[in-house]
Write a protein that holds these residues in place. Structure first.
Motif, PDB file in Angstrom:
ATOM      1  N   PRO A   1       0.826  -1.210   0.000  1.00  0.00           N
ATOM      2  CA  PRO A   1       0.000   0.000   0.000  1.00  0.00           C
ATOM      3  C   PRO A   1       0.857   1.255   0.000  1.00  0.00           C
ATOM      4  N   ASN A   2       0.342   2.286  -0.616  1.00  0.00           N
ATOM      5  CA  ASN A   2       0.967   3.615  -0.638  1.00  0.00           C
ATOM      6  C   ASN A   2       2.211   3.715  -1.514  1.00  0.00           C
ATOM      7  N   ILE A   3       2.522   2.694  -2.299  1.00  0.00           N
ATOM      8  CA  ILE A   3       3.644   2.781  -3.238  1.00  0.00           C
ATOM      9  C   ILE A   3       3.128   2.391  -4.627  1.00  0.00           C
ATOM     10  N   LEU A   4       3.241   3.322  -5.554  1.00  0.00           N
ATOM     11  CA  LEU A   4       2.799   3.051  -6.920  1.00  0.00           C
ATOM     12  C   LEU A   4       3.726   2.035  -7.586  1.00  0.00           C
ATOM     13  N   PRO A   5       3.187   1.207  -8.452  1.00  0.00           N
ATOM     14  CA  PRO A   5       4.029   0.213  -9.134  1.00  0.00           C
ATOM     15  C   PRO A   5       5.202   0.841  -9.888  1.00  0.00           C
ATOM     16  N   GLU A   6       4.983   2.010 -10.497  1.00  0.00           N
ATOM     17  CA  GLU A   6       6.048   2.672 -11.250  1.00  0.00           C
ATOM     18  C   GLU A   6       7.189   3.090 -10.314  1.00  0.00           C
ATOM     19  N   ILE A   7       6.820   3.552  -9.136  1.00  0.00           N
ATOM     20  CA  ILE A   7       7.824   3.972  -8.159  1.00  0.00           C
ATOM     21  C   ILE A   7       8.564   2.748  -7.623  1.00  0.00           C
TER      22      ILE A   7
END
Length: 65
Positions: free
Chosen positions: A13-19
């Motif tokens: 949670p809270n972390i975008l896949p791109e990041i």
């Protein structure tokens, strides 16, 4: 959780896949060319590094901002 190909997937949670992809490139390659990212993405990378406890990356990103 498994996807339709029966490959395990991880939800962070809270972390975008791109990041997360950026973090993986840093973890496995040891480099993060910050010139490729705008300030909003660098802040997202910094936040994700903080969530995951990547102290070395946090120390690298803070002076850049």
């Amino acid at each position: 959780m498994e996807n339709e190909e029966n490959l395990p997937s991880i939800k962070i949670p809270n972390i975008l896949p791109e990041i997360f992809q950026v973090l993986l490139k840093y973890i496995y390659g040891g480099k993060l060319p910050l010139e490729e990212y705008d300030n909003s993405n660098i802040i997202k990378i910094l936040d994700a590094a903080s969530i995951l406890g990547l102290r070395e990356l946090i120390d690298y990103l803070q002076p850049f901002l």
